[in-house]
Design a protein around this motif. Structure first.
Motif, PDB file in Angstrom:
ATOM      1  N   VAL A   1       1.818  -2.393  -7.165  1.00 18.34           N
ATOM      2  CA  VAL A   1       1.105  -1.475  -8.062  1.00 18.34           C
ATOM      3  C   VAL A   1       1.798  -1.538  -9.424  1.00 18.34           C
ATOM      4  O   VAL A   1       3.014  -1.405  -9.511  1.00 18.34           O
ATOM      5  CB  VAL A   1       1.123  -0.032  -7.506  1.00 18.34           C
ATOM      6  N   VAL A   2       1.032  -1.773 -10.468  1.00 22.70           N
ATOM      7  CA  VAL A   2       1.621  -1.868 -11.809  1.00 22.70           C
ATOM      8  C   VAL A   2       1.671  -0.485 -12.458  1.00 22.70           C
ATOM      9  O   VAL A   2       2.684  -0.080 -12.986  1.00 22.70           O
ATOM     10  CB  VAL A   2       0.824  -2.857 -12.696  1.00 22.70           C
ATOM     11  N   ARG A   3       0.561   0.236 -12.416  1.00 18.75           N
ATOM     12  CA  ARG A   3       0.526   1.578 -13.014  1.00 18.75           C
ATOM     13  C   ARG A   3       0.002   2.587 -11.994  1.00 18.75           C
ATOM     14  O   ARG A   3      -0.967   2.315 -11.296  1.00 18.75           O
ATOM     15  CB  ARG A   3      -0.385   1.586 -14.252  1.00 18.75           C
ATOM     16  N   GLY A   4       0.675   3.731 -11.925  1.00 21.75           N
ATOM     17  CA  GLY A   4       0.180   4.836 -11.104  1.00 21.75           C
ATOM     18  C   GLY A   4       0.794   4.922  -9.717  1.00 21.75           C
ATOM     19  O   GLY A   4       0.274   5.635  -8.860  1.00 21.75           O
ATOM     20  N   GLU A   5       1.904   4.236  -9.505  1.00 18.78           N
ATOM     21  CA  GLU A   5       2.492   4.183  -8.165  1.00 18.78           C
ATOM     22  C   GLU A   5       2.746   5.579  -7.584  1.00 18.78           C
ATOM     23  O   GLU A   5       2.368   5.864  -6.452  1.00 18.78           O
ATOM     24  CB  GLU A   5       3.798   3.379  -8.225  1.00 18.78           C
ATOM     25  N   LYS A   6       3.357   6.441  -8.386  1.00 20.64           N
ATOM     26  CA  LYS A   6       3.709   7.774  -7.887  1.00 20.64           C
ATOM     27  C   LYS A   6       2.447   8.583  -7.571  1.00 20.64           C
ATOM     28  O   LYS A   6       2.330   9.207  -6.518  1.00 20.64           O
ATOM     29  CB  LYS A   6       4.543   8.496  -8.955  1.00 20.64           C
ATOM     30  N   PHE A   7       1.510   8.524  -8.504  1.00 21.17           N
ATOM     31  CA  PHE A   7       0.259   9.263  -8.345  1.00 21.17           C
ATOM     32  C   PHE A   7      -0.471   8.830  -7.068  1.00 21.17           C
ATOM     33  O   PHE A   7      -1.081   9.636  -6.369  1.00 21.17           O
ATOM     34  CB  PHE A   7      -0.637   9.011  -9.569  1.00 21.17           C
ATOM     35  N   LEU A   8      -0.395   7.524  -6.782  1.00 24.14           N
ATOM     36  CA  LEU A   8      -1.183   6.959  -5.680  1.00 24.14           C
ATOM     37  C   LEU A   8      -0.590   7.221  -4.302  1.00 24.14           C
ATOM     38  O   LEU A   8      -1.219   6.909  -3.289  1.00 24.14           O
ATOM     39  CB  LEU A   8      -1.325   5.444  -5.884  1.00 24.14           C
ATOM     40  N   ARG A   9       0.634   7.781  -4.268  1.00 22.59           N
ATOM     41  CA  ARG A   9       1.300   7.919  -2.976  1.00 22.59           C
ATOM     42  C   ARG A   9       0.442   8.655  -1.953  1.00 22.59           C
ATOM     43  O   ARG A   9       0.247   8.177  -0.850  1.00 22.59           O
ATOM     44  CB  ARG A   9       2.665   8.595  -3.132  1.00 22.59           C
ATOM     45  N   SER A  10      -0.106   9.816  -2.345  1.00 21.05           N
ATOM     46  CA  SER A  10      -0.827  10.573  -1.311  1.00 21.05           C
ATOM     47  C   SER A  10      -2.104   9.859  -0.894  1.00 21.05           C
ATOM     48  O   SER A  10      -2.430   9.821   0.296  1.00 21.05           O
ATOM     49  CB  SER A  10      -1.085  12.012  -1.743  1.00 21.05           C
ATOM     50  N   SER A  11      -2.824   9.255  -1.840  1.00 18.84           N
ATOM     51  CA  SER A  11      -4.059   8.583  -1.406  1.00 18.84           C
ATOM     52  C   SER A  11      -3.756   7.353  -0.552  1.00 18.84           C
ATOM     53  O   SER A  11      -4.452   7.084   0.425  1.00 18.84           O
ATOM     54  CB  SER A  11      -4.971   8.238  -2.586  1.00 18.84           C
ATOM     55  N   LEU A  12      -2.692   6.623  -0.889  1.00 21.00           N
ATOM     56  CA  LEU A  12      -2.405   5.408  -0.106  1.00 21.00           C
ATOM     57  C   LEU A  12      -1.783   5.728   1.254  1.00 21.00           C
ATOM     58  O   LEU A  12      -2.029   5.014   2.231  1.00 21.00           O
ATOM     59  CB  LEU A  12      -1.517   4.457  -0.913  1.00 21.00           C
ATOM     60  N   TYR A  13      -0.998   6.813   1.330  1.00 20.54           N
ATOM     61  CA  TYR A  13      -0.503   7.217   2.657  1.00 20.54           C
ATOM     62  C   TYR A  13      -1.674   7.706   3.506  1.00 20.54           C
ATOM     63  O   TYR A  13      -1.703   7.517   4.717  1.00 20.54           O
ATOM     64  CB  TYR A  13       0.572   8.308   2.542  1.00 20.54           C
ATOM     65  N   GLY A  14      -2.645   8.344   2.836  1.00 22.61           N
ATOM     66  CA  GLY A  14      -3.807   8.878   3.557  1.00 22.61           C
ATOM     67  C   GLY A  14      -4.791   7.807   3.972  1.00 22.61           C
ATOM     68  O   GLY A  14      -5.554   7.984   4.928  1.00 22.61           O
ATOM     69  N   PHE A  15      -4.821   6.701   3.254  1.00 22.22           N
ATOM     70  CA  PHE A  15      -5.764   5.625   3.587  1.00 22.22           C
ATOM     71  C   PHE A  15      -5.069   4.294   3.291  1.00 22.22           C
ATOM     72  O   PHE A  15      -5.079   3.792   2.174  1.00 22.22           O
ATOM     73  CB  PHE A  15      -7.053   5.769   2.770  1.00 22.22           C
ATOM     74  N   THR A  16      -4.439   3.760   4.317  1.00 19.86           N
ATOM     75  CA  THR A  16      -3.602   2.562   4.187  1.00 19.86           C
ATOM     76  C   THR A  16      -4.470   1.295   4.245  1.00 19.86           C
ATOM     77  O   THR A  16      -5.652   1.361   4.616  1.00 19.86           O
ATOM     78  CB  THR A  16      -2.594   2.507   5.350  1.00 19.86           C
ATOM     79  N   PRO A  17      -3.886   0.145   3.939  1.00 19.85           N
ATOM     80  CA  PRO A  17      -4.648  -1.103   4.084  1.00 19.85           C
ATOM     81  C   PRO A  17      -5.186  -1.282   5.507  1.00 19.85           C
ATOM     82  O   PRO A  17      -6.299  -1.765   5.700  1.00 19.85           O
ATOM     83  CB  PRO A  17      -3.616  -2.185   3.753  1.00 19.85           C
ATOM     84  N   GLN A  18      -4.394  -0.838   6.487  1.00 21.25           N
ATOM     85  CA  GLN A  18      -4.847  -0.982   7.871  1.00 21.25           C
ATOM     86  C   GLN A  18      -6.040  -0.056   8.139  1.00 21.25           C
ATOM     87  O   GLN A  18      -6.943  -0.399   8.906  1.00 21.25           O
ATOM     88  CB  GLN A  18      -3.686  -0.692   8.842  1.00 21.25           C
ATOM     89  N   ASN A  19      -6.061   1.110   7.475  1.00 21.23           N
ATOM     90  CA  ASN A  19      -7.236   1.993   7.585  1.00 21.23           C
ATOM     91  C   ASN A  19      -8.460   1.326   6.961  1.00 21.23           C
ATOM     92  O   ASN A  19      -9.572   1.447   7.476  1.00 21.23           O
ATOM     93  CB  ASN A  19      -6.989   3.334   6.881  1.00 21.23           C
ATOM     94  N   THR A  20      -8.239   0.630   5.847  1.00 24.53           N
ATOM     95  CA  THR A  20      -9.359  -0.084   5.205  1.00 24.53           C
ATOM     96  C   THR A  20      -9.917  -1.128   6.168  1.00 24.53           C
ATOM     97  O   THR A  20     -11.137  -1.263   6.332  1.00 24.53           O
ATOM     98  CB  THR A  20      -8.881  -0.776   3.902  1.00 24.53           C
ATOM     99  N   MET A  21      -9.001  -1.843   6.822  1.00 27.99           N
ATOM    100  CA  MET A  21      -9.447  -2.891   7.751  1.00 27.99           C
ATOM    101  C   MET A  21     -10.245  -2.283   8.912  1.00 27.99           C
ATOM    102  O   MET A  21     -11.321  -2.772   9.258  1.00 27.99           O
ATOM    103  CB  MET A  21      -8.235  -3.680   8.263  1.00 27.99           C
ATOM    104  N   SER A  22      -9.728  -1.185   9.478  1.00 31.04           N
ATOM    105  CA  SER A  22     -10.447  -0.549  10.603  1.00 31.04           C
ATOM    106  C   SER A  22     -11.803  -0.027  10.134  1.00 31.04           C
ATOM    107  O   SER A  22     -12.797  -0.128  10.855  1.00 31.04           O
ATOM    108  CB  SER A  22      -9.670   0.637  11.167  1.00 31.04           C
ATOM    109  N   PHE A  23     -11.809   0.539   8.920  1.00 26.72           N
ATOM    110  CA  PHE A  23     -13.059   1.080   8.375  1.00 26.72           C
ATOM    111  C   PHE A  23     -14.138  -0.008   8.349  1.00 26.72           C
ATOM    112  O   PHE A  23     -15.257   0.185   8.834  1.00 26.72           O
ATOM    113  CB  PHE A  23     -12.782   1.634   6.964  1.00 26.72           C
ATOM    114  N   PHE A  24     -13.779  -1.172   7.819  1.00 29.84           N
ATOM    115  CA  PHE A  24     -14.778  -2.244   7.723  1.00 29.84           C
ATOM    116  C   PHE A  24     -15.090  -2.846   9.091  1.00 29.84           C
ATOM    117  O   PHE A  24     -16.245  -3.179   9.376  1.00 29.84           O
ATOM    118  CB  PHE A  24     -14.333  -3.312   6.717  1.00 29.84           C
TER     119      PHE A  24
END
Ligand SMILES: Cc1cc2nc3c(=O)[nH]c(=O)nc-3n(C[C@H](O)[C@H](O)[C@H](O)COP(=O)(O)OP(=O)(O)OC[C@H]3O[C@@H](n4cnc5c(N)ncnc54)[C@H](O)[C@@H]3O)c2cc1C
Length: 411
Positions: A62-85
């Protein structure tokens, strides 16, 4: 509860699905005549939809917004994206560097999976409908389009950034944000080809592997350094490492790039190698000897930068000239003029200032108004990370809306 989602890109479509699944009455408004025009061109038409990595690795990208993104990325991880699709029936494949693609290698299948779910959930989709304005009303919002005024309780703005504007992402979300008094961090091109002051047109099309590109500021302080592949364009540098570097220099002036064409050898080792080649071919033109080290056209360019005539015989090369040659191969200098325009930038850095938003992507000062995806001041490197940010922020906002509506129903 009526929610108006503006923009049927990656973030808007995902937000619509997560809202409608929980029973929200969703209106999805898109100015194009079809869904996901930008998604369609992602990953060269294959759509690298996320990266199957640990969160720590994701944050590194992440280049910009790492701190801000913590809660959204912990709440929806790459593995969640994979399961979703996968749950939507899309078979996936993980490739080199944990990059995740649809098994079919078709971005259109990603769009189709989302579109079918949106239709099955009964989302009210309004294509070919451009939102002109968002107004606050006594009991919610009024979304003004070219054809009608849409009354709703909450609004999710998912209008994207400014890159590749032909896909519909023309920075409209910034105007909506400004109309509510939100600050905009000046949008800049990111993951964009770099235009240099030197004339490199003779090098156009040369691609290099295993090279190191380093960006320094005007005081010689390192900004970023990347090892890997790159490509010369008519006016500068592109390819993976140049695109990555662009994301770190897009707010800097007078940046100097140093290209190390032989990073595996330090200056002494390279000098020994050059000396050995010289000893073996004393009577030849220098260009025929350095050709073993460098691609043809780059060879001529490097010799010119080192101030050595291509036809000079090796046995006439002075010690100083040899030292200059080695230094040039290790540090080929390019002065950055600018980045390529937004029409060529993969993503936009900047956008809605994160200070104006809660970690849920809701505006701090305007209850019920959310900004998600590339329209906010977040960006990441290549590898499926930008789409992951779009999905995660969309899900985070949708969950917050559902949670708040359940809370207010209980009261
Ligand atoms: C060539 C290219 C390749 C890429 N490849 C990848 C990749 O492989 N992996 C990856 O992770 N990322 C990739 N990206 C980046 C990624 O596509 C974006 O970060 C992502 O699409 C952002 O999603 P979004 O939903 O925020 O915005 P967008 O996808 O841009 O969607 C915004 C939508 O809002 C609509 N809209 C805008 N204004 C209005 C309005 N006023 N009214 C109604 N609708 C409106 C637009 O028409 C658009 O459909 C790529 C980008 C490009 C340009």
């Amino acid at each position: 509860m009526r929610v108006c989602v503006i923009g049927a890109g990656a973030a808007g479509m995902t937000a619509s699905v997560f809202l409608a699944r929980e029973g929200a009455d969703v209106i999805l408004v898109e100015k194009n005549e079809k869904f996901g025009k930008k998604l369609y061109i992602t990953g060269k038409g294959r759509c690298n939809l996320t990266n199957d990595c640990e969160l720590a690795d994701l944050f590194q990208n992440v280049v910009r917004g790492e701190k801000f993104l913590r809660s959204s990325l912990y709440g929806f991880t790459p593995q969640n994206t994979m399961s979703f699709f996968e749950d939507l029936g899309l078979k996936l494949v993980v490739e080199r560097g944990n990059r995740v693609f649809p098994f079919s290698q078709k971005s259109s299948d990603v769009i189709k999976a989302l579109q079918i779910e949106i239709e099955n959930l009964g989302v009210d989709v309004k294509l070919g409908t451009e939102v002109k304005q968002i107004k606050k009303t006594d009991d919610g919002f009024c979304v003004v389009t070219a054809w009608e005024n849409i009354k709703c309780d909450k609004v999710v703005v998912a209008t994207g950034g400014m890159s590749y504007p032909s896909t519909g992402s023309t920075g409209d979300g910034y105007a909506f944000a400004k109309s509510f008094g939100l600050k905009i961090v000046e949008p800049r091109q990111a993951l964009a080809p770099i235009i240099v002051k030197q004339n490199v047109s003779a090098l156009q099309g040369i691609s290099l592997k295993n090279v190191n590109l380093c960006a320094n500021d005007e005081n010689g302080k390192e900004i970023a350094s990347e090892f890997g592949e790159m490509l010369f364009t008519n006016r500068g540098l592109s390819g993976p490492i140049a695109l990555t570097i662009s994301s770190y220099i897009n707010r800097k002036q007078n940046v100097v790039l140093s290209l190390d064409l032989k990073p595996a050898l330090d200056e002494n080792a390279l000098d020994r190698r050059v000396l050995r080649d010289f000893d073996e071919r004393k009577n030849q033109d220098i260009k025929n000897v350095t050709r073993a080290l460098l691609p043809e056209r780059l060879n001529a360019y490097v010799l010119k930068c080192a101030g050595i005539a291509e036809s000079k015989k090796v046995n006439e090369i002075t010690k100083e000239e040899r030292a200059k040659l080695v230094k040039t191969i290790k540090n080929l200098r390019f002065d950055v003029q600018s980045l390529a325009p937004f029409t060529e930038a993969i993503v936009t850095s900047g956008g809605v200032d994160l200070k104006c938003l809660k970690p849920t992507c809701e505006c701090k000062d305007v209850e019920g108004l959310y900004f998600v995806g590339e329209t906010i001041d977040i960006d990441a490197l290549t590898g499926g990370f930008n789409l992951q940010l779009a999905f995660a922020t969309a899900v985070c906002a949708a969950r917050d809306i559902i949670k708040k509506s359940a809370q207010s129903a209980q009261k």
